[in-house]
Enzyme design. Sequence first.
Site, PDB file in Angstrom:
ATOM      1  N   PHE A 228      42.419  33.898  34.013  1.00 36.23           N
ATOM      2  CA  PHE A 228      42.525  33.190  32.718  1.00 36.23           C
ATOM      3  C   PHE A 228      41.717  33.960  31.673  1.00 36.23           C
ATOM      4  O   PHE A 228      40.503  33.891  31.646  1.00 36.23           O
ATOM      5  CB  PHE A 228      41.965  31.764  32.849  1.00 36.23           C
TER       6      PHE A 228
ATOM      7  N   GLY B 188      37.805  43.893  30.585  1.00 38.34           N
ATOM      8  CA  GLY B 188      38.502  43.484  31.808  1.00 38.34           C
ATOM      9  C   GLY B 188      39.293  42.216  31.587  1.00 38.34           C
ATOM     10  O   GLY B 188      39.203  41.603  30.530  1.00 38.34           O
TER      11      GLY B 188
ATOM     12  N   ASP C  46      31.729  30.505  45.161  1.00 43.06           N
ATOM     13  CA  ASP C  46      32.729  31.572  45.071  1.00 43.06           C
ATOM     14  C   ASP C  46      32.053  32.939  45.021  1.00 43.06           C
ATOM     15  O   ASP C  46      32.426  33.809  44.234  1.00 43.06           O
ATOM     16  CB  ASP C  46      33.600  31.349  43.811  1.00 43.06           C
TER      17      ASP C  46
HETATM   18  C1  5GX Z   1      34.239  46.870  32.849  1.00 41.51           C
HETATM   19  C2  5GX Z   1      32.930  47.419  32.476  1.00 41.51           C
HETATM   20  N1  5GX Z   1      32.665  48.727  32.485  1.00 41.51           N
HETATM   21  N2  5GX Z   1      31.411  48.858  32.113  1.00 41.51           N
HETATM   22  C3  5GX Z   1      30.763  50.166  32.015  1.00 41.51           C
HETATM   23  C4  5GX Z   1      30.857  47.661  31.835  1.00 41.51           C
HETATM   24  C5  5GX Z   1      31.833  46.711  32.071  1.00 41.51           C
HETATM   25  C6  5GX Z   1      31.660  45.282  31.928  1.00 41.51           C
HETATM   26  N3  5GX Z   1      32.574  44.324  32.199  1.00 41.51           N
HETATM   27  C7  5GX Z   1      31.960  43.137  31.944  1.00 41.51           C
HETATM   28  C8  5GX Z   1      32.390  41.808  32.065  1.00 41.51           C
HETATM   29  C9  5GX Z   1      33.737  41.540  32.596  1.00 41.51           C
HETATM   30  C10 5GX Z   1      34.857  42.340  32.406  1.00 41.51           C
HETATM   31  N4  5GX Z   1      35.892  41.799  33.098  1.00 41.51           N
HETATM   32  N5  5GX Z   1      35.417  40.768  33.767  1.00 41.51           N
HETATM   33  C11 5GX Z   1      36.278  40.038  34.734  1.00 41.51           C
HETATM   34  C12 5GX Z   1      36.896  38.841  34.101  1.00 41.51           C
HETATM   35  C13 5GX Z   1      37.570  38.944  32.879  1.00 41.51           C
HETATM   36  C14 5GX Z   1      38.169  37.814  32.345  1.00 41.51           C
HETATM   37  C15 5GX Z   1      38.091  36.595  33.017  1.00 41.51           C
HETATM   38  C16 5GX Z   1      37.414  36.515  34.233  1.00 41.51           C
HETATM   39  C17 5GX Z   1      36.808  37.636  34.777  1.00 41.51           C
HETATM   40  C18 5GX Z   1      34.121  40.549  33.489  1.00 41.51           C
HETATM   41  C19 5GX Z   1      31.480  40.809  31.681  1.00 41.51           C
HETATM   42 CL1  5GX Z   1      31.912  39.127  31.784  1.00 41.51          CL
HETATM   43  C20 5GX Z   1      30.195  41.138  31.227  1.00 41.51           C
HETATM   44  N6  5GX Z   1      29.781  42.419  31.144  1.00 41.51           N
HETATM   45  C21 5GX Z   1      30.650  43.396  31.490  1.00 41.51           C
HETATM   46  N7  5GX Z   1      30.487  44.743  31.489  1.00 41.51           N
END
Ligand code: 5GX
Length: 285
Positions: A26, A22, A138
Amino acid sequence: VCQPRVPKQFHLGMFEIGRPLGKGKFGRVYLARERSSGFICALKVLHKNELQSGGVERQVRREIEIQSNLRHPNVLQMFGHFHDNKRVFLILEFAGKGELYKHLRRESRFPEWRAAQYIAQMASALRYLHRKHVIHRDIKPENILVGIHGELKISDFGWSVHAPNNRRKTMCGTLDYLPPEMIKPGSSENYYTEKVDLWSLGVLTYEFLVGEAPFEDTPVMTQRRIARADMSVPSFVSSEAGDLIKRLLVLDPEKRISLDQVQVHPWILKHCVKGERASNRERGY
Ligand SMILES: Cc1nn(C)cc1-c1nc2c(-c3cnn(Cc4ccccc4)c3)c(Cl)cnc2[nH]1
């Protein structure tokens, strides 16, 4: 639970980088595996020049300092961090079922039993944070992840602070979750406490059950409706759930229901498996 032997110094070569998970305002997050242990984690990559131009370096330092010292089943763990000349890397717990807001958008709203279990987990996490004098500030679906067993994990401590805090902050992003004491223009004694997270917990409860935030409107109208706690609970929401929402969305921070009271509210007790709450209690959470 065996924790990996945590070396003091990390560097990028220690990790195999997997698929992107994701992206945020930032930086991006990637699935990653630490080569020697095979430990799976999420690697958040932040570009120093973007942090500088966004004026958020202090916020990232605070996010690292606060989140690295937290250990709770409903708080996303930060195992460590490192940097090279261009980037900062945060080694985070991998949440197996991803971002909560995507689940909420897909299902439009959650059944009451699931919403109640989620709010009980959030109350447990916030009670832990507040005992360590950390205010998250937040709390919203975008900052909550879902673990492999369906448990919630509060993430993104970029806006968290150590209480008490009377420095004013420019907030970015949605106004929907801001409590009245943080939007009301006032003189310098306008300070806030952990109670801001209770207001946001009320907004979250409402959004889980209704599928939209209680004060959702144009930015000007949202601010005005928040300042008056001007919201109504739809009739399809049970009276117990409505009661909890109304006890959280109280203008006077001191009159909001406490987290201890949330955890024994009739709506929570009705839907939460005793054993599950007891298991958290045993571990002292
Ligand atoms: C997407 C996704 N699909 N599946 C099946 C698991 C995930 C998953 N995502 C995460 C994520 C994750 C991803 N994006 N984000 C949002 C973000 C990205 C960059 C800066 C600030 C916020 C968090 C994390 Cl930290 C930690 N664990 C994660 N797991």
